[in-house]
Enzyme design. Structure first.
Site, mmCIF file in Angstrom:
data_model
loop_
_atom_site.group_PDB
_atom_site.id
_atom_site.type_symbol
_atom_site.label_atom_id
_atom_site.label_comp_id
_atom_site.label_asym_id
_atom_site.label_seq_id
_atom_site.Cartn_x
_atom_site.Cartn_y
_atom_site.Cartn_z
ATOM 1 N N HIS A 183 11.936 65.967 16.635
ATOM 2 C CA HIS A 183 10.968 64.943 17.035
ATOM 3 C C HIS A 183 11.306 64.387 18.410
ATOM 4 O O HIS A 183 10.433 64.059 19.197
ATOM 5 C CB HIS A 183 10.955 63.811 16.002
ATOM 6 C CG HIS A 183 10.115 64.134 14.814
ATOM 7 N ND1 HIS A 183 10.250 63.516 13.616
ATOM 8 C CD2 HIS A 183 9.106 65.015 14.661
ATOM 9 C CE1 HIS A 183 9.373 63.998 12.761
ATOM 10 N NE2 HIS A 183 8.668 64.921 13.378
ATOM 11 N N ARG A 290 3.538 77.526 11.748
ATOM 12 C CA ARG A 290 4.665 77.778 10.839
ATOM 13 C C ARG A 290 4.684 76.617 9.844
ATOM 14 O O ARG A 290 4.657 75.455 10.266
ATOM 15 C CB ARG A 290 5.984 77.807 11.607
ATOM 16 C CG ARG A 290 6.170 79.019 12.513
ATOM 17 C CD ARG A 290 7.544 78.942 13.187
ATOM 18 N NE ARG A 290 7.917 80.158 13.876
ATOM 19 C CZ ARG A 290 7.828 80.331 15.198
ATOM 20 N NH1 ARG A 290 7.355 79.363 15.967
ATOM 21 N NH2 ARG A 290 8.218 81.463 15.749
ATOM 22 N N ARG A 326 0.393 80.390 8.613
ATOM 23 C CA ARG A 326 1.288 81.376 7.985
ATOM 24 C C ARG A 326 1.835 80.792 6.697
ATOM 25 O O ARG A 326 2.354 79.665 6.700
ATOM 26 C CB ARG A 326 2.449 81.719 8.925
ATOM 27 C CG ARG A 326 3.356 82.790 8.330
ATOM 28 C CD ARG A 326 4.416 83.231 9.299
ATOM 29 N NE ARG A 326 5.456 82.239 9.462
ATOM 30 C CZ ARG A 326 6.457 82.347 10.324
ATOM 31 N NH1 ARG A 326 6.535 83.408 11.114
ATOM 32 N NH2 ARG A 326 7.375 81.413 10.418
ATOM 33 N N GLU A 424 6.525 92.439 11.695
ATOM 34 C CA GLU A 424 7.886 92.021 12.031
ATOM 35 C C GLU A 424 8.910 93.071 11.624
ATOM 36 O O GLU A 424 10.072 93.004 12.007
ATOM 37 C CB GLU A 424 8.235 90.725 11.277
ATOM 38 C CG GLU A 424 7.404 89.545 11.687
ATOM 39 C CD GLU A 424 7.524 88.375 10.727
ATOM 40 O OE1 GLU A 424 8.029 87.340 11.136
ATOM 41 O OE2 GLU A 424 7.111 88.515 9.558
ATOM 42 N N ASN A 447 9.990 88.476 17.515
ATOM 43 C CA ASN A 447 11.375 88.029 17.283
ATOM 44 C C ASN A 447 12.005 88.850 16.165
ATOM 45 O O ASN A 447 13.093 89.407 16.312
ATOM 46 C CB ASN A 447 11.421 86.545 16.892
ATOM 47 C CG ASN A 447 10.605 85.676 17.815
ATOM 48 O OD1 ASN A 447 10.326 86.075 18.938
ATOM 49 N ND2 ASN A 447 10.204 84.514 17.358
ATOM 50 N N ASP A 448 11.310 88.922 15.048
ATOM 51 C CA ASP A 448 11.864 89.711 13.945
ATOM 52 C C ASP A 448 11.711 91.202 14.196
ATOM 53 O O ASP A 448 12.577 91.994 13.811
ATOM 54 C CB ASP A 448 11.209 89.311 12.621
ATOM 55 C CG ASP A 448 11.882 88.082 12.035
ATOM 56 O OD1 ASP A 448 13.121 88.069 11.995
ATOM 57 O OD2 ASP A 448 11.178 87.144 11.652
ATOM 58 N N ARG A 458 19.172 87.992 15.139
ATOM 59 C CA ARG A 458 18.616 87.154 16.215
ATOM 60 C C ARG A 458 19.355 85.845 16.401
ATOM 61 O O ARG A 458 19.160 85.144 17.387
ATOM 62 C CB ARG A 458 17.121 86.889 15.948
ATOM 63 C CG ARG A 458 16.852 86.143 14.681
ATOM 64 C CD ARG A 458 15.386 86.182 14.310
ATOM 65 N NE ARG A 458 14.648 85.017 14.788
ATOM 66 C CZ ARG A 458 13.412 84.731 14.404
ATOM 67 N NH1 ARG A 458 12.763 85.513 13.564
ATOM 68 N NH2 ARG A 458 12.811 83.671 14.856
ATOM 69 N N CYS A 495 2.598 86.797 18.345
ATOM 70 C CA CYS A 495 2.986 85.393 18.258
ATOM 71 C C CYS A 495 4.487 85.179 18.373
ATOM 72 O O CYS A 495 4.980 84.074 18.230
ATOM 73 C CB CYS A 495 2.476 84.763 16.957
ATOM 74 S SG CYS A 495 3.178 85.505 15.496
HETATM 75 C C1 PEP Z 1 8.586 86.331 14.852
HETATM 76 O O1 PEP Z 1 9.362 86.822 14.038
HETATM 77 O O2 PEP Z 1 8.380 86.796 15.989
HETATM 78 C C2 PEP Z 1 7.859 85.091 14.500
HETATM 79 C C3 PEP Z 1 6.906 84.615 15.277
HETATM 80 O O3 PEP Z 1 8.233 84.439 13.358
HETATM 81 P P1 PEP Z 1 9.531 83.502 13.258
HETATM 82 O O4 PEP Z 1 10.095 83.358 14.647
HETATM 83 O O5 PEP Z 1 9.060 82.236 12.655
HETATM 84 O O6 PEP Z 1 10.419 84.296 12.347
HETATM 85 MG MG MG Z 2 9.438 86.125 12.021
#
Ligand code: PEP
Ligand code: MG
Length: 583
Positions: A183, A290, A326, A424, A447-448, A458, A495
């Site tokens: 926050h 999220r 999601r 992912e 990311n995943d 990660r 995303c």
């Molecule tokens: C991702 O994995 O790229 C993603 C957007 O989800 P998160 O980062 O919440 O795992």
């Molecule tokens: Mg992810």
């Protein structure tokens, strides 16, 4: 004087230069026990009343996201759980102040032992409001802000302290604790105060009066910088401020290339307080909501009504722009374990859709709330961690059952609501052509996808040099996904953090993605890149990149190409030396 560089998490963009004001909060020492249950109870309730007045006074002077933060504190004051626990202690013969401190200690232990970053941030709100009450029990005015313009260095700042920062006297702030989604970070962004958080040791490394440069774009603090660095940063600051002004003018414009190819550019968010930021940055709705933060910001799972109100507020505020929700993605680094559930390899374990398909009621309740909110805006559903078509079919079956229930109950929802999957896991990208028949859209979670393609955790700093969303193998899987989606006439978005990486934008355009979703802070920059390229250029850059075999070669090439077209932006936003991923 020795100069040093401290690296943390960029929490609010901007550059500040000035002298450090290291904040040492006075330690609250209390003496004297209980003066009797009745008297202590009265003291407690009177302090709560004064705190309420104080909060409503603070709220009047605020606007935008910061108001929501104060409302969170007001809600804590009304929370029967908070009141009951403190009152029980008073009834047990403890003083009001002692009871509050004891309660805080307990909450800290309880939240801390869960090891969940969301709960730790929630603890800060409770601590903040409790300290306000304590100050009303033992009133004393503490002037903790500098009198002259300074850069504030603190172990931590509570959200309401941040909301009260005097912008004329606090040029920027840096804290040892905190994360990008706290926050405190949100309030800093809404006030436009540059901030770096999560520096671990800033209050130990920096002395009162040290000269400091705070770079809230890269998350860097330079202590006692040499003259050369100061000159560079004076220029950077000027350039950043000029660029920000220019980018503001893009707010109402679409993310369209010079030759007329439009991309939907949306925001990734987690909280209601971020709605203002989505509007301000000129995003087209939300590409990834999220839901983990909302679920675990309380110590209990939210019910259908609470979830419905949350989704409805976001969907109706942003309508007719889309809001892609999601369903819960717990497990991996987002483990919330209400039964202290532990695994040897959590990223390869019980995570995302795997949990939801087993905990069917959890999924159904969430789907009911999302479906009902779809009657109030443009809502879409996104499934996390899909590795097979079976999982998609199973989830669709539950969605159909849920829709049927709502129909029977006469509850309204969007009958044509779109259902998409996060790409992912490599198996999902490899099966995109087949899976595309069963879904309405794909959203690539880079990311995943990077983590699972390269077998690089990660969250592991030790091997972070291996984590690159521009790795040729990751790009090949993204290409397969776009082709698989388009062959079936389905749209494909991105995303993950790659969507907010200025260097990667031409490649994503060249691959043909239809939507990009990223943090609201970087949206103006990404929009200006899209508006400064032609599709032809993007395709030609992508063709060259797809023939390259090494990440370093790809990054160097993209840096050269992009620096020619967007020198100011690339210089400000992309690190030269390590050209690291914007994770
Ligand atoms: C991702 O994995 O790229 C993603 C957007 O989800 P998160 O980062 O919440 O795992
Ligand atoms: Mg992810």
């Amino acid at each position: 004087m020795k100069s040093k560089i401290l690296r943390g998490v960029p929490a609010s963009p901007g550059i500040a230069m000035g002298k450090a004001y290291v904040l040492k909060k006075p330690y609250l020492v209390f003496s004297g026990g209980s003066k009797g249950v009745e008297e202590e109870m009265e003291v407690f309730l009177e302090a709560i009343r004064k705190t309420k007045e104080e909060l409503s006074g603070i709220k009047e002077g605020l606007s935008g996201d910061a108001v929501g933060i104060i409302e969170v504190q007001e809600a804590i004051l009304e929370d029967p759980l908070f009141r009951e626990r403190v009152e029980t202690k008073i009834k047990d013969g403890k003083g009001a102040h002692e009871s509050i401190l004891e309660f805080l200690d307990e909450i800290k232990r309880e939240f801390g032992s869960l090891g969940d970053r969301y709960l730790k941030e929630r603890y800060l709100d409770i601590k903040d409001v409790s300290h306000r009450i304590l100050h009303h029990i033992f009133p004393r005015r503490i002037e903790w802000q500098p009198e002259e313009p300074h850069i504030l260095i603190a172990h931590d700042l509570t959200p309401s302290e941040t909301a009260q920062l005097n912008k004329d006297r606090v040029l920027g702030f840096a804290t040892d604790a905190g994360g990008r989604t706290s926050h405190t970070a949100i309030v800093a962004r809404s006030l436009g105060i540059p901030a770096v958080v999560g520096l671990s040791n800033a209050t130990k490394e920096i002395k009162h009066g040290d000269e400091v440069i705070l770079d809230g774009i890269k998350g860097v603090l330079i202590v006692n910088p040499p003259e050369k660095i100061k000159r560079t940063y004076r220029k950077r600051k000027e350039e950043y401020e000029k660029l920000e002004k220019e980018l503001l003018s893009l707010k109402e414009l679409s993310a369209t290339t010079i030759d007329g190819y439009e991309v939907d550019l949306s925001a990734n968010i987690e909280m209601i307080e971020e709605i203002e930021a989505v509007k301000r940055c000129g995003a087209k709705g939300v590409g990834l909501l999220r839901t983990e933060f909302f679920f675990f910001s309380e110590r209990r799972l939210p019910g259908e009504e609470e979830q419905f109100e949350f989704y409805k507020k976001i969907a109706s505020s942003l309508a007719p722009d889309p809001v892609i929700i999601r369903v819960l993605d717990i497990g991996g680094d987002k483990l919330y374990s209400w039964e202290e559930y532990k695994e040897a390899n959590p990223f390869l374990g019980w995570r995302g859709i795997r949990i939801l398909l087993e905990e069917k009621n959890l999924l159904k309740t969430q789907l009911r709330a999302i479906l009902r909110a779809s009657a109030c805006g443009n809502v879409k559903i996104l499934l996390p961690m899909i590795s097979s078509i079976d999982e998609v079919m199973d989830a669709k079956k539950i969605l159909e059952e849920t829709k049927e229930e709502l129909r029977k109950e006469g509850k309204e929802f969007d009958e044509k609501i779109e259902l998409g999957v996060m790409v992912e896991i490599p198996s999902c990208a490899l099966l995109a052509r087949e899976m595309g028949k069963f879904v309405d859209f794909f959203s690539i979670g880079s990311n995943d996808l990077t983590q699972y393609t390269l077998a690089v955790d990660r969250t592991n700093e030790r091997i972070s040099y291996l984590f690159s969303h521009l790795h040729p193998a990751v790009l090949k899987l993204m290409k397969l996904t776009v082709e698989g989606g388009h062959e079936n006439g389905k749209w494909v978005g991105v995303c993950g953090e790659i969507a907010g990486d200025p260097l990667s934008v031409p490649v994503l355009l060249g691959l043909g993605v239809d939507e990009l979703s990223t943090s609201p802070i970087i949206i103006p920059e990404i929009k200006s890149i899209i508006r400064g390229l032609t599709m032809e250029e993007a395709r030609s850059i992508t063709e060259k990149v797809m023939r390259m075999n090494r990440v370093e070669e790809i990054r160097r090439y993209l840096r050269e190409e992009m620096a020619q077209r967007f020198p100011l932006l690339i210089n400000l936003f992309v690190e030269e030396e390590d050209a690291g991923d914007n994770r």
